[in-house]
Each structure stands twice: as C-alpha cells, then as structure tokens.
Design an enzyme around this catalytic site. Sequence first.
Site, PDB file in Angstrom:
ATOM      1  N   CYS A 278       0.808  -1.236   0.000  1.00 51.54           N
ATOM      2  CA  CYS A 278       0.000   0.000   0.000  1.00 51.54           C
ATOM      3  C   CYS A 278       0.837   1.281   0.000  1.00 51.54           C
ATOM      4  O   CYS A 278       0.857   2.005  -0.983  1.00 51.54           O
ATOM      5  CB  CYS A 278      -0.931  -0.011   1.196  1.00 51.54           C
ATOM      6  SG  CYS A 278      -2.097  -1.386   1.154  1.00 51.54           S
TER       7      CYS A 278
HETATM    8  N1  LIG Z   1      -2.686  -6.095   1.971  1.00 50.22           N
HETATM    9  C1  LIG Z   1      -3.241  -5.057   2.563  1.00 50.22           C
HETATM   10  O1  LIG Z   1      -2.944  -4.728   3.699  1.00 50.22           O
HETATM   11  C2  LIG Z   1      -4.290  -4.230   1.871  1.00 50.22           C
HETATM   12  C3  LIG Z   1      -5.109  -3.399   2.650  1.00 50.22           C
HETATM   13  C4  LIG Z   1      -6.081  -2.643   2.027  1.00 50.22           C
HETATM   14  C5  LIG Z   1      -6.202  -2.690   0.638  1.00 50.22           C
HETATM   15  N2  LIG Z   1      -5.373  -3.475  -0.107  1.00 50.22           N
HETATM   16  C6  LIG Z   1      -5.591  -3.495  -1.554  1.00 50.22           C
HETATM   17  O2  LIG Z   1      -6.368  -4.648  -1.863  1.00 50.22           O
HETATM   18  C7  LIG Z   1      -5.969  -5.192  -3.119  1.00 50.22           C
HETATM   19  C8  LIG Z   1      -5.543  -6.638  -2.950  1.00 50.22           C
HETATM   20  O3  LIG Z   1      -4.400  -6.693  -2.120  1.00 50.22           O
HETATM   21  P1  LIG Z   1      -3.906  -8.007  -1.386  1.00 50.22           P
HETATM   22  O4  LIG Z   1      -2.884  -7.571  -0.391  1.00 50.22           O
HETATM   23  O5  LIG Z   1      -5.074  -8.814  -0.925  1.00 50.22           O
HETATM   24  O6  LIG Z   1      -3.188  -8.765  -2.590  1.00 50.22           O
HETATM   25  P2  LIG Z   1      -2.687 -10.284  -2.608  1.00 50.22           P
HETATM   26  O7  LIG Z   1      -1.616 -10.354  -3.600  1.00 50.22           O
HETATM   27  O8  LIG Z   1      -2.467 -10.767  -1.206  1.00 50.22           O
HETATM   28  O9  LIG Z   1      -3.948 -11.097  -3.153  1.00 50.22           O
HETATM   29  C9  LIG Z   1      -4.476 -10.915  -4.415  1.00 50.22           C
HETATM   30  C10 LIG Z   1      -4.926 -12.257  -4.955  1.00 50.22           C
HETATM   31  O10 LIG Z   1      -5.565 -12.021  -6.190  1.00 50.22           O
HETATM   32  C11 LIG Z   1      -5.245 -13.066  -7.098  1.00 50.22           C
HETATM   33  N3  LIG Z   1      -5.519 -12.593  -8.444  1.00 50.22           N
HETATM   34  C12 LIG Z   1      -4.811 -11.756  -9.237  1.00 50.22           C
HETATM   35  N4  LIG Z   1      -5.449 -11.538 -10.397  1.00 50.22           N
HETATM   36  C13 LIG Z   1      -6.587 -12.257 -10.353  1.00 50.22           C
HETATM   37  C14 LIG Z   1      -7.674 -12.454 -11.245  1.00 50.22           C
HETATM   38  N5  LIG Z   1      -7.711 -11.829 -12.432  1.00 50.22           N
HETATM   39  N6  LIG Z   1      -8.666 -13.285 -10.890  1.00 50.22           N
HETATM   40  C15 LIG Z   1      -8.632 -13.929  -9.692  1.00 50.22           C
HETATM   41  N7  LIG Z   1      -7.646 -13.776  -8.805  1.00 50.22           N
HETATM   42  C16 LIG Z   1      -6.642 -12.938  -9.116  1.00 50.22           C
HETATM   43  C17 LIG Z   1      -3.791 -13.368  -6.784  1.00 50.22           C
HETATM   44  O11 LIG Z   1      -3.421 -14.664  -7.202  1.00 50.22           O
HETATM   45  C18 LIG Z   1      -3.769 -13.214  -5.251  1.00 50.22           C
HETATM   46  O12 LIG Z   1      -4.000 -14.444  -4.594  1.00 50.22           O
HETATM   47  C19 LIG Z   1      -4.869  -4.268  -3.635  1.00 50.22           C
HETATM   48  O13 LIG Z   1      -5.443  -3.291  -4.445  1.00 50.22           O
HETATM   49  C20 LIG Z   1      -4.331  -3.636  -2.370  1.00 50.22           C
HETATM   50  O14 LIG Z   1      -3.745  -2.380  -2.609  1.00 50.22           O
HETATM   51  C21 LIG Z   1      -4.438  -4.265   0.496  1.00 50.22           C
END
Ligand SMILES: NC(=O)c1ccc[n+]([C@@H]2O[C@H](COP(=O)([O-])OP(=O)(O)OC[C@H]3O[C@@H](n4cnc5c(N)ncnc54)[C@H](O)[C@@H]3O)[C@@H](O)[C@H]2O)c1
Length: 441
Positions: A278
């Site tokens: 982030c």
């Molecule tokens: N990690 C955090 O603390 C956090 C907090 C708030 C918001 N976010 C936001 O949330 C979003 C996700 O982050 P995250 O940390 O969960 O990411 P992550 O990488 O942990 O998880 C994302 C998942 O999505 C899957 N993926 C990718 N493309 C895909 C598709 N087309 N279809 C199905 N699955 C798909 C990946 O394989 C992965 O398992 C980002 O935009 C991030 O900025 C993250």
Amino acid sequence: MAGMDGMAEALEQRVKDRSARLGVIGLGYVGLPLAVAFGKAGFPVTGVDVDPKRVERLQAGESPVEDVESDELATLVAADRLTVTRNSKMLAEADAIIICVPTPLGKHKEPDITHIVAAAEAVAAILRPGHLVVLESTTYPGTTQEVLLPRFAARGLRVGEDFFLSFSPERIDPGNKKFDLRMIPKVVGGVTPACGRLTRLLYSQIIDQVVPVSGPRVAEMVKLFENIFRSVNIALVNELAIMCRRLGLSVWEVIDAAATKPFGLLPFYPGPGIGGHCIPVDPYYLSWKARLAGYEPRFMNFADEINRQMPLYVVQMVGEALEQRGKMLRGADILVLGVAYKAGVGDTRESPALEILEHLIDKGAQVAFIDPHVPVLALNGKSLVSVRGEALDLPSRDLVLILTDHPEFDYERVVRESALVVDTRNATGRVSTPRPHVITL
Ligand SMILES: NC(=O)c1ccc[n+]([C@@H]2O[C@H](COP(=O)([O-])OP(=O)(O)OC[C@H]3O[C@@H](n4cnc5c(N)ncnc54)[C@H](O)[C@@H]3O)[C@@H](O)[C@H]2O)c1
C-alpha cells in the site's frame, strides 16, 4: 421501473436472509478474510483465484494469511460454505461479486491495473441482471466508472437498473489484533443511489459501520488519501529521526512526549523504510491520475523520496556503528531480526529489509536473518533461509540489526547477549538491561 425495483428488492431480500451467494475474486490478504467473514455470517461464498497453488492450499483448508485461522477456513470449506476455485465461470451463480485483486506498479511506476481489467472481463463474461459488483482494490479515482462500467454496460445491461456497481476500499491492517474486519468502518460509493444502497446493505451484514459517500470516485480517493496521509507523516518522522540523530536526541522520546498533547498530534514512528502493498505504491496511483488532469503533485512525491532513502540510511548507520568499534562492513557477521515489512506478518512485498540486505551483502557483509513469519526469503534470485532460534548465536555476531519489531523476539536477550545492536524500530526501548551498545534510529 417495476423491473428495476424488483431486481433490487429480490437481491435485498436474499442479502437480508443471507441466502445471497457471494463471489470473491482474488483470495489474498484482502479477499480471503472477506470471504471467510461472509462465510461465517452464513452466506454461501465462491472464492476465485488465478494462482493454482493458492487455490490448492485453500481447498485443503490451509490459510496463507495471518488474519485467517486455518481451522476456521477448513471448517467453512468442509461445510461447502466456501468453495474455492480457479474457474471464474462459477461466479455466474453468485448474486454479489467483490473484486480484491492486486494493484501493483508498472516498470515506470505507473498504475498497473491489468489484474482489475482481467477480473472485470471475467465478471463481464458472466454478468446477468440482478448482479451486484463491488471493487475493493486500491486504485485511482475513476477506475470503477472508466474501467469496469463500460465493460459491463457493453453487455447491454443498465447500471442501477439491471445490475449494480460500487467501489468500497478495503482498510484492513493485516496482523492488527486490535481492529478486526467488523470494527473498521467501510466506505461505500455506488455508481447510482440504488447501487450504493445495496452495497451498504451487503457490508452491514459483516461490518458494524458503513459510511456512504456520493460516488465511487470519492471512495477511491478516500483510500488513496488515507495511505498518502501515512506516507507523508512517516516521511516527516523519518526526517525528524535523521535530524534528531545529528542533534544527539532520541526521536522516540520526542514523539512520545509530543503525543501526550490531547489534540492536534497523531504519533507516527520512523523506521527503516516503507513496505507492503500500500504505502509505497498508492501515491503513484494518485500522482499518475493528477498528472493526466494537468497537475504535478510535489508534496507526496517528496515524502516518498525521503521514505525511499531510509534503507540506505540504515546501511550507513550499520557501517558507522561497526567502524566506531574498529570493524569493517566487509566481512562483518550481521544477524538481521525481521525481514517482513511490519510486525506480526510474513509479508515481504516491498519490504525495506530486501534493499538493506542486498546492500549489506553487496558491501561484503556476511548476513543471516531470523523471522518467525518468513521461513525463506527470495533475494536476488537466491533463497535465504531464516536461522533457527537455537542457532541465533548472538554473542558471536559483530552486529545485530533489528528491522521488524515482531513481538516473538526476546529483546531482553538480544540486548543482554549481543555485542552491538542497531535498532531501527526502538524495539529495545523498554528492556531493562543497560543499552550503551544499542544504537537506535
Ligand atoms: N494487503 C493489505 O494490507 C491491503 C489493505 C487494504 C487494501 N489493499 C488493496 O487490496 C488489493 C488486494 O491486495 P492483497 O494484499 O489482498 O493482494 P494479494 O496479492 O495478497 O492477493 C491478491 C490475490 O488475487 C489473485 N488474483 C490476481 N489476479 C486475479 C484475477 N484476475 N482473478 C482472480 N484472482 C486474481 C492473486 O493470485 C492473489 O492471490 C490491492 O489493491 C491492495 O492495494 C491491500
């Protein structure tokens, strides 16, 4: 009109009696806890992920994220309350679909929304009347209406009438035991009032407070502002830390005393740099969009620049600490405590530890690390294995470098047994052993 109301009403009823099927796309740090929360609330959930290894692990009831216990995941999977699949066609059965895919940066630090586009296309392929779709991925203002909406509208369906679309940013803080999903208010911006109303109803099933805003663009901007606020304040205290060291002051003492002011001050703490998915990424999403609108942002770019200098600053601190004891960085035996980007998690994405370790190794130091959450670290194409507790061998190390203040570390022991410590988190601040050999940021 009757059709539109009927569509919304039917979904509303299914949400209220929790028979609505939830689809979650992307089962990572954000999507998995969400899928599990809806599953635990009684909703049938279909989770889709493109990563075959992740899908296999989840199907076996093994949780890859700290905020979800494998036991609770396994129970939901075994009871068919959570179905995990790679097949996005299965989302056709869902009533509401939440998109939680990654939003990284491209080569030139521009937003890389390919995962959002792929997810949007997967949804467009199965979109039918009555569907509610919510984007949760952090992204620039306009994404929901400029990237998702046209793809869905191209199916001949009308937003707010045939289907419903909103943006609702995820605000979870992985590893934070104080605030779970339910306790963090959820901001919701619907493309139309009906979209907003249905989305708020959905989230209110698992979250105590839902905060409506006037539309998706506001909701998208809210999330960026929250993270940029952190980035800027972290930069401020990082610079304060550099100045305090020059002036022979403890930045930690200064911040803690300042934080006693009952208004107008929010304490942020310095560190070895910013990490995770982030804070290092989100400012670029906004600056890219602002630039398209003819404005070149300066303040947040400058903050990012300061934060990105911190890993090198830490390497310098390590070199100086060794030098003062007549040792050289080249050949020094350095043990790094913690490589995750923050305490309590095993996430090493963008972790400043990666850059710090690379520099130390480049300069010829012998580096080992220990991290209870990161058994193996991929660094420059090589795998570095975390040393085990019994092999810590603190007294024989030239320097112990604390990069992540995991609660599992025994800081009393670290201070007692180590010859020289560089502590970038003030993790040793509360130990009772005298600390003349501890250098804090
Ligand atoms: N990690 C955090 O603390 C956090 C907090 C708030 C918001 N976010 C936001 O949330 C979003 C996700 O982050 P995250 O940390 O969960 O990411 P992550 O990488 O942990 O998880 C994302 C998942 O999505 C899957 N993926 C990718 N493309 C895909 C598709 N087309 N279809 C199905 N699955 C798909 C990946 O394989 C992965 O398992 C980002 O935009 C991030 O900025 C993250």
